[in-house]
Design an enzyme around this catalytic site. Structure first.
Site, PDB file in Angstrom:
ATOM      1  N   GLU A 262      17.742 -13.923   8.982  1.00 19.95           N
ATOM      2  CA  GLU A 262      17.823 -14.733   7.801  1.00 19.95           C
ATOM      3  C   GLU A 262      18.326 -14.358   6.744  1.00 19.95           C
ATOM      4  O   GLU A 262      18.007 -13.224   6.358  1.00 19.95           O
ATOM      5  CB  GLU A 262      16.601 -15.530   8.004  1.00 19.95           C
ATOM      6  CG  GLU A 262      16.163 -16.548   8.959  1.00 19.95           C
ATOM      7  CD  GLU A 262      14.598 -17.182   8.835  1.00 19.95           C
ATOM      8  OE1 GLU A 262      14.501 -18.029   9.752  1.00 19.95           O
ATOM      9  OE2 GLU A 262      14.251 -16.793   7.669  1.00 19.95           O
TER      10      GLU A 262
ATOM     11  N   HIS B 149      13.596 -11.629   7.353  1.00 19.43           N
ATOM     12  CA  HIS B 149      14.601 -12.377   6.370  1.00 19.43           C
ATOM     13  C   HIS B 149      14.718 -11.148   5.254  1.00 19.43           C
ATOM     14  O   HIS B 149      13.970 -11.252   4.086  1.00 19.43           O
ATOM     15  CB  HIS B 149      13.727 -13.586   5.971  1.00 19.43           C
ATOM     16  CG  HIS B 149      14.536 -14.582   5.005  1.00 19.43           C
ATOM     17  ND1 HIS B 149      14.539 -15.726   4.956  1.00 19.43           N
ATOM     18  CD2 HIS B 149      15.606 -13.962   3.824  1.00 19.43           C
ATOM     19  CE1 HIS B 149      15.378 -16.275   3.935  1.00 19.43           C
ATOM     20  NE2 HIS B 149      15.900 -15.124   3.305  1.00 19.43           N
TER      21      HIS B 149
ATOM     22  N   HIS C  76       9.558 -23.234   8.389  1.00 21.76           N
ATOM     23  CA  HIS C  76       8.890 -23.285   7.367  1.00 21.76           C
ATOM     24  C   HIS C  76       7.637 -24.172   7.104  1.00 21.76           C
ATOM     25  O   HIS C  76       7.687 -25.459   7.411  1.00 21.76           O
ATOM     26  CB  HIS C  76       9.892 -23.703   6.098  1.00 21.76           C
ATOM     27  CG  HIS C  76       9.474 -23.221   4.976  1.00 21.76           C
ATOM     28  ND1 HIS C  76       9.896 -22.098   4.357  1.00 21.76           N
ATOM     29  CD2 HIS C  76       8.476 -23.665   4.040  1.00 21.76           C
ATOM     30  CE1 HIS C  76       9.453 -21.764   2.982  1.00 21.76           C
ATOM     31  NE2 HIS C  76       8.635 -22.883   2.832  1.00 21.76           N
TER      32      HIS C  76
ATOM     33  N   HIS D  38       9.997  -7.300   0.844  1.00 24.58           N
ATOM     34  CA  HIS D  38       9.240  -7.328   2.126  1.00 24.58           C
ATOM     35  C   HIS D  38      10.040  -6.567   3.205  1.00 24.58           C
ATOM     36  O   HIS D  38      10.067  -5.249   3.300  1.00 24.58           O
ATOM     37  CB  HIS D  38       8.915  -8.614   2.507  1.00 24.58           C
ATOM     38  CG  HIS D  38       9.567  -9.975   2.328  1.00 24.58           C
ATOM     39  ND1 HIS D  38      11.024  -9.984   2.768  1.00 24.58           N
ATOM     40  CD2 HIS D  38       9.653 -10.979   1.621  1.00 24.58           C
ATOM     41  CE1 HIS D  38      11.511 -10.759   2.321  1.00 24.58           C
ATOM     42  NE2 HIS D  38      10.718 -11.664   1.762  1.00 24.58           N
TER      43      HIS D  38
ATOM     44  N   GLY E 134       6.121 -17.578  10.624  1.00 30.24           N
ATOM     45  CA  GLY E 134       5.570 -16.330  10.166  1.00 30.24           C
ATOM     46  C   GLY E 134       4.407 -16.321   9.269  1.00 30.24           C
ATOM     47  O   GLY E 134       3.312 -15.860   9.852  1.00 30.24           O
ATOM     48  N   HIS E 135       4.382 -17.023   8.057  1.00 27.89           N
ATOM     49  CA  HIS E 135       3.330 -17.059   7.345  1.00 27.89           C
ATOM     50  C   HIS E 135       2.325 -17.523   7.848  1.00 27.89           C
ATOM     51  O   HIS E 135       0.992 -16.862   7.809  1.00 27.89           O
ATOM     52  CB  HIS E 135       3.658 -17.787   5.955  1.00 27.89           C
ATOM     53  CG  HIS E 135       2.649 -17.756   4.864  1.00 27.89           C
ATOM     54  ND1 HIS E 135       2.197 -16.607   3.997  1.00 27.89           N
ATOM     55  CD2 HIS E 135       1.525 -18.620   4.774  1.00 27.89           C
ATOM     56  CE1 HIS E 135       1.224 -17.175   3.240  1.00 27.89           C
ATOM     57  NE2 HIS E 135       0.766 -18.198   3.863  1.00 27.89           N
TER      58      HIS E 135
ATOM     59  N   ARG F  40       0.835  -1.214   0.024  1.00 30.21           N
ATOM     60  CA  ARG F  40      -0.099   0.141  -0.050  1.00 30.21           C
ATOM     61  C   ARG F  40       0.798   1.277  -0.048  1.00 30.21           C
ATOM     62  O   ARG F  40       0.373   2.371  -0.262  1.00 30.21           O
ATOM     63  CB  ARG F  40      -0.783   0.044   1.249  1.00 30.21           C
ATOM     64  CG  ARG F  40      -1.955   1.065   1.220  1.00 30.21           C
ATOM     65  CD  ARG F  40      -2.967   1.049   0.213  1.00 30.21           C
ATOM     66  NE  ARG F  40      -3.808   2.126   0.253  1.00 30.21           N
ATOM     67  CZ  ARG F  40      -5.204   2.104   0.862  1.00 30.21           C
ATOM     68  NH1 ARG F  40      -5.614   1.030   1.425  1.00 30.21           N
ATOM     69  NH2 ARG F  40      -5.842   3.263   0.889  1.00 30.21           N
TER      70      ARG F  40
ATOM     71  N   THR G 118       9.903 -18.073  -1.765  1.00 30.48           N
ATOM     72  CA  THR G 118      10.318 -18.242  -0.486  1.00 30.48           C
ATOM     73  C   THR G 118      11.272 -19.280  -0.478  1.00 30.48           C
ATOM     74  O   THR G 118      11.521 -19.916  -1.445  1.00 30.48           O
ATOM     75  CB  THR G 118       9.038 -18.628   0.365  1.00 30.48           C
ATOM     76  OG1 THR G 118       9.413 -18.818   1.886  1.00 30.48           O
ATOM     77  CG2 THR G 118       8.474 -19.965   0.070  1.00 30.48           C
TER      78      THR G 118
END
Length: 237
Positions: free
Chosen positions: A70, A43, A190, A50, A213-214, A18, A100
């Site tokens: 990371e 990361h 992961h 990101h 994270g995700h 955004r 990723t």
């Protein structure tokens, strides 16, 4: 108890989509620590799609738990980590165009390279961890690099577990046993989620830390960040 480090890359992705500074990455890191997380992971990638390199610097004074950075040890990443001196650096061999992380290090093929990188971090009192697949010879190779820890790459486990195949945990358990025998600390990450994290923790001896994270951010959209972090902490006890 296994520590929970929250990977906040997805917060940066949302902000970047955004423009501006909403949601604020630093504030989110402060909040997850306040909610009980024992670490913050970022990361940064060279394209800064990101987490931006500046984010990593901005987070340094605000992360009072464990700060884990990371990434692939390219020159810009090395400069960043050596300047910030986080609690831990996790080396990940991700390609520039990877969406990723999708593989662990070949610790045999890249042994000399990893030794040089890890020695540099050790000279700067930064704990090192390297991302590895659950293959026994790769664990043995990791030991030879001088790393403090390994991070088991858990995508295969998570996928198989979602299909009902609990036997997928076996190579991870075997690698964890070997790592412990060799004196390596064990991290994992992961595609770990609320659905599989407790089973994974219960079957991996001496699991020190998970970086999530995700899944955690996606689950938080429905359940709330503070609630989700405490759900993870409960399952990791």
């Amino acid at each position: 108890m296994t520590k929970l480090s929250v990977n906040i890359n997805k917060i940066a992705t949302l902000r970047n989509s955004r423009g501006g500074d909403v949601p604020n990455v630093v504030q989110f890191a402060k909040d997850v620590q306040r909610f009980g997380a024992q670490g913050v992971t970022v990361h940064p990638r060279p394209d800064e799609r990101h987490i931006r390199y500046q984010d990593a610097y901005d987070l340094k004074p605000e992360v009072y738990t464990e700060y884990n950075i990371e990434g692939n040890p390219v020159d810009s990443f090395m400069k960043l980590v050596l300047s910030i001196k986080p609690t831990q650096v996790t080396l990940v061999p991700d390609a520039v165009n990877a969406i990723t992380s999708n593989a662990g290090w070949d610790t045999l093929k890249h042994k000399d390279f990893l030794i040089d990188i890890i020695n540099e971090f050790k000279r700067n009192d930064i704990r090192t961890s390297i991302f590895v697949d659950p293959v026994l010879k790769q664990i043995e190779g990791a030991k030879e690099t001088g790393t403090d820890r390994i991070e088991l790459y858990t995508e295969t486990f998570a996928h198989q577990y979602s299909l009902g195949n609990k036997e997928a945990i076996k190579p991870y358990a075997e690698c964890a046993q070997l790592a412990s025998k060799l004196g390596l600390g064990i991290n994992a990450g992961h595609d770990l989620s609320l659905d599989n994290i407790q089973f994974f923790k219960e079957n991996i001896p001496n699991l020190l830390e998970v970086s999530i994270g995700h899944a955690l951010i996606a689950e938080s959209l429905y359940l709330g960040v503070e609630n989700v972090i405490n759900m993870y902490l409960h399952k990791l006890k």
